[in-house]
Design a protein around this motif. Structure first.
Motif, PDB file in Angstrom:
ATOM      1  N   ARG A 196       0.851  -1.186   0.000  1.00 53.73           N
ATOM      2  CA  ARG A 196       0.000   0.000   0.000  1.00 53.73           C
ATOM      3  C   ARG A 196       0.887   1.236   0.000  1.00 53.73           C
ATOM      4  NH1 ARG A 196      -5.129   1.142   0.504  1.00 53.73           N
ATOM      5  NH2 ARG A 196      -5.606  -1.057   0.877  1.00 53.73           N
ATOM      6  N   THR A 197       0.568   2.155  -0.909  1.00 51.42           N
ATOM      7  CA  THR A 197       1.334   3.388  -1.037  1.00 51.42           C
ATOM      8  C   THR A 197       0.494   4.563  -0.559  1.00 51.42           C
ATOM      9  OG1 THR A 197       2.471   2.480  -2.980  1.00 51.42           O
ATOM     10  CG2 THR A 197       2.625   4.849  -2.639  1.00 51.42           C
ATOM     11  N   ASN A 198       1.034   5.343   0.346  1.00 50.91           N
ATOM     12  CA  ASN A 198       0.319   6.535   0.808  1.00 50.91           C
ATOM     13  C   ASN A 198       1.288   7.545   1.399  1.00 50.91           C
ATOM     14  OD1 ASN A 198       0.834   4.870   3.057  1.00 50.91           O
ATOM     15  ND2 ASN A 198      -0.751   5.895   4.235  1.00 50.91           N
ATOM     16  N   ILE A 199       0.772   8.716   1.675  1.00 46.62           N
ATOM     17  CA  ILE A 199       1.584   9.788   2.250  1.00 46.62           C
ATOM     18  C   ILE A 199       1.362   9.828   3.754  1.00 46.62           C
ATOM     19  CG2 ILE A 199       1.837  12.301   2.427  1.00 46.62           C
ATOM     20  CD1 ILE A 199       1.467  12.472  -0.557  1.00 46.62           C
ATOM     21  N   ILE A 200       2.452   9.862   4.487  1.00 43.75           N
ATOM     22  CA  ILE A 200       2.381   9.961   5.947  1.00 43.75           C
ATOM     23  C   ILE A 200       3.092  11.236   6.398  1.00 43.75           C
ATOM     24  CG2 ILE A 200       2.280   7.461   6.251  1.00 43.75           C
ATOM     25  CD1 ILE A 200       5.253   7.569   7.098  1.00 43.75           C
ATOM     26  N   TYR A 201       2.766  11.664   7.606  1.00 42.41           N
ATOM     27  CA  TYR A 201       3.409  12.842   8.209  1.00 42.41           C
ATOM     28  C   TYR A 201       4.057  12.386   9.519  1.00 42.41           C
ATOM     29  CZ  TYR A 201       0.468  15.243   4.825  1.00 42.41           C
ATOM     30  OH  TYR A 201      -0.140  15.648   3.657  1.00 42.41           O
ATOM     31  N   PRO A 202       5.186  11.707   9.410  1.00 40.89           N
ATOM     32  CA  PRO A 202       5.799  11.124  10.617  1.00 40.89           C
ATOM     33  C   PRO A 202       6.262  12.191  11.597  1.00 40.89           C
ATOM     34  CG  PRO A 202       7.318  11.034   8.767  1.00 40.89           C
ATOM     35  CD  PRO A 202       6.022  11.515   8.208  1.00 40.89           C
ATOM     36  N   LYS A 203       6.028  11.925  12.880  1.00 43.31           N
ATOM     37  CA  LYS A 203       6.486  12.843  13.927  1.00 43.31           C
ATOM     38  C   LYS A 203       7.720  12.308  14.646  1.00 43.31           C
ATOM     39  CE  LYS A 203       2.057  15.092  14.727  1.00 43.31           C
ATOM     40  NZ  LYS A 203       0.995  15.429  15.709  1.00 43.31           N
ATOM     41  N   GLY A 204       8.111  11.105  14.280  1.00 45.30           N
ATOM     42  CA  GLY A 204       9.326  10.515  14.831  1.00 45.30           C
ATOM     43  C   GLY A 204       9.833   9.458  13.878  1.00 45.30           C
ATOM     44  N   ALA A 205      11.147   9.232  13.862  1.00 46.27           N
ATOM     45  CA  ALA A 205      11.711   8.206  12.985  1.00 46.27           C
ATOM     46  C   ALA A 205      13.098   7.819  13.480  1.00 46.27           C
ATOM     47  CB  ALA A 205      11.780   8.691  11.543  1.00 46.27           C
ATOM     48  N   GLU A 206      13.537   6.653  13.001  1.00 42.20           N
ATOM     49  CA  GLU A 206      14.849   6.125  13.372  1.00 42.20           C
ATOM     50  C   GLU A 206      15.919   6.693  12.447  1.00 42.20           C
ATOM     51  OE1 GLU A 206      16.863   1.716  14.139  1.00 42.20           O
ATOM     52  OE2 GLU A 206      14.811   1.904  13.359  1.00 42.20           O
ATOM     53  N   SER A 207      17.028   7.108  13.009  1.00 48.82           N
ATOM     54  CA  SER A 207      18.109   7.700  12.222  1.00 48.82           C
ATOM     55  C   SER A 207      19.068   6.632  11.713  1.00 48.82           C
ATOM     56  CB  SER A 207      18.877   8.718  13.069  1.00 48.82           C
ATOM     57  OG  SER A 207      19.585   8.055  14.109  1.00 48.82           O
ATOM     58  N   GLU A 208      20.079   7.062  10.959  1.00 45.65           N
ATOM     59  CA  GLU A 208      21.069   6.120  10.423  1.00 45.65           C
ATOM     60  C   GLU A 208      21.839   5.400  11.521  1.00 45.65           C
ATOM     61  OE1 GLU A 208      22.813   7.288   6.197  1.00 45.65           O
ATOM     62  OE2 GLU A 208      22.998   8.956   7.603  1.00 45.65           O
ATOM     63  N   ASP A 209      22.044   6.076  12.650  1.00 43.96           N
ATOM     64  CA  ASP A 209      22.773   5.444  13.753  1.00 43.96           C
ATOM     65  C   ASP A 209      21.833   4.860  14.804  1.00 43.96           C
ATOM     66  OD1 ASP A 209      21.837   7.852  14.619  1.00 43.96           O
ATOM     67  OD2 ASP A 209      23.753   8.599  15.387  1.00 43.96           O
ATOM     68  N   SER A 210      20.582   4.535  14.349  1.00 41.64           N
ATOM     69  CA  SER A 210      19.591   3.826  15.180  1.00 41.64           C
ATOM     70  C   SER A 210      19.086   4.636  16.365  1.00 41.64           C
ATOM     71  CB  SER A 210      20.163   2.485  15.678  1.00 41.64           C
ATOM     72  OG  SER A 210      20.492   1.655  14.587  1.00 41.64           O
ATOM     73  N   LYS A 211      19.220   5.942  16.314  1.00 40.31           N
ATOM     74  CA  LYS A 211      18.629   6.796  17.339  1.00 40.31           C
ATOM     75  C   LYS A 211      17.272   7.284  16.831  1.00 40.31           C
ATOM     76  CE  LYS A 211      22.978   8.517  19.258  1.00 40.31           C
ATOM     77  NZ  LYS A 211      23.804   9.724  19.519  1.00 40.31           N
ATOM     78  N   TRP A 212      16.365   7.568  17.765  1.00 40.15           N
ATOM     79  CA  TRP A 212      15.041   8.052  17.390  1.00 40.15           C
ATOM     80  C   TRP A 212      15.005   9.569  17.516  1.00 40.15           C
ATOM     81  CZ3 TRP A 212      10.482   5.636  15.685  1.00 40.15           C
ATOM     82  CH2 TRP A 212      10.642   4.281  15.409  1.00 40.15           C
ATOM     83  N   LEU A 213      14.489  10.211  16.459  1.00 41.23           N
ATOM     84  CA  LEU A 213      14.479  11.665  16.380  1.00 41.23           C
ATOM     85  C   LEU A 213      13.055  12.186  16.207  1.00 41.23           C
ATOM     86  CD1 LEU A 213      17.440  12.085  13.865  1.00 41.23           C
ATOM     87  CD2 LEU A 213      17.558  12.336  16.342  1.00 41.23           C
ATOM     88  N   LEU A 214      12.807  13.389  16.701  1.00 40.98           N
ATOM     89  CA  LEU A 214      11.527  14.050  16.515  1.00 40.98           C
ATOM     90  C   LEU A 214      11.549  14.825  15.206  1.00 40.98           C
ATOM     91  CD1 LEU A 214      11.013  15.359  20.155  1.00 40.98           C
ATOM     92  CD2 LEU A 214       9.598  13.650  19.004  1.00 40.98           C
ATOM     93  N   ILE A 215      10.556  14.573  14.355  1.00 39.01           N
ATOM     94  CA  ILE A 215      10.469  15.225  13.044  1.00 39.01           C
ATOM     95  C   ILE A 215       9.529  16.421  13.143  1.00 39.01           C
ATOM     96  CG2 ILE A 215       9.803  14.912  10.634  1.00 39.01           C
ATOM     97  CD1 ILE A 215      10.509  11.960  10.958  1.00 39.01           C
TER      98      ILE A 215
END
Length: 219
Positions: free
Chosen positions: A129-148
């Motif tokens: 399923r393809t759709n647009i999301i507005y993520p408020k958090g995500a995992e970074s390249e070094d596996s840390k979680w960041l607030l978007i």
């Protein structure tokens, strides 16, 4: 004489048991108030029932305070984050910071076909399923979680494609052992977005779903 002694001992034992049964411990004034909170982290209580809470407790996640249903489910992003506004205080951010990254605050182009199907000859489809999301958090390249950064008119709409049948075999009538049959597997890409770190906006690469492909489980 022995009969009377036996009867006496029986009566004493009876009264001791009765006293123990009817007696109630006095309440402790200094009893810890967090007992109920601890129990609620273990149990879910409803009307007339009590069952084990099978969700991941908040304290079992990373200590970065980014908690959401998607992360608990093993995904690399959060659509919503608990206490997002309190954590980001985006309403207090200098408007010049938003202006500095204005090219990021837009939606990706959305394809006309919302449900994609990937299928080669002799293979079962890997539905996605393809759709647009507005993520408020995500995992970074070094596996840390960041607030978007997602605030008001300053939103980053990201086009993602996610497997609907991840883990399903995609080989038809295969003679291979089950462990060697290719399966539908979620692929990811790293995308540069505007995140908030210590009250300051910056660009960071974060991990997001990209495609759903038929692949060997070991790849």
């Amino acid at each position: 004489m022995s009969v009377k002694l036996s009867l006496l001992l029986t009566m004493v034992a009876f009264f001791l048991m009765l006293r123990k049964t009817n007696g109630r411990p006095l309440p402790k004034a200094d009893a810890p108030k967090d007992v109920i909170n601890k129990l609620q982290s273990i149990f879910k209580v409803g009307e007339g029932i009590m069952v084990y809470n099978t969700g991941i407790a908040r304290e079992e996640l990373e200590d970065d305070e980014i908690v959401c249903a998607e992360r608990r489910a093993g995904k690399s992003y959060c659509k919503e984050v608990e206490n997002y506004m309190e954590a980001t205080r985006l309403d207090k951010i200098d408007p010049e910071q938003f202006a500095k990254f204005k090219e990021y605050f837009k939606d990706d182009l959305e394809p006309a076909q919302m449900v994609a199907t990937r299928m080669d000859f002799g293979k079962l489809p890997c539905n996605s399923r393809t759709n647009i999301i507005y993520p408020k958090g995500a995992e970074s390249e070094d596996s840390k979680w960041l607030l978007i950064v997602q605030h008001g008119q300053h939103k980053q709409g990201i086009l993602v494609e996610e497997c609907e049948n991840e883990g399903r075999p995609c080989e038809e009538n295969s003679t291979l052992p089950l462990k060697d049959i290719p399966k539908c597997k979620q692929s990811f890409t790293y995308r540069k977005l505007v995140v908030l770190v210590n009250g300051v906006m910056k660009e960071e690469m974060v991990k997001l779903p990209s495609t759903c492909k038929c692949r060997m489980c070991s790849t």
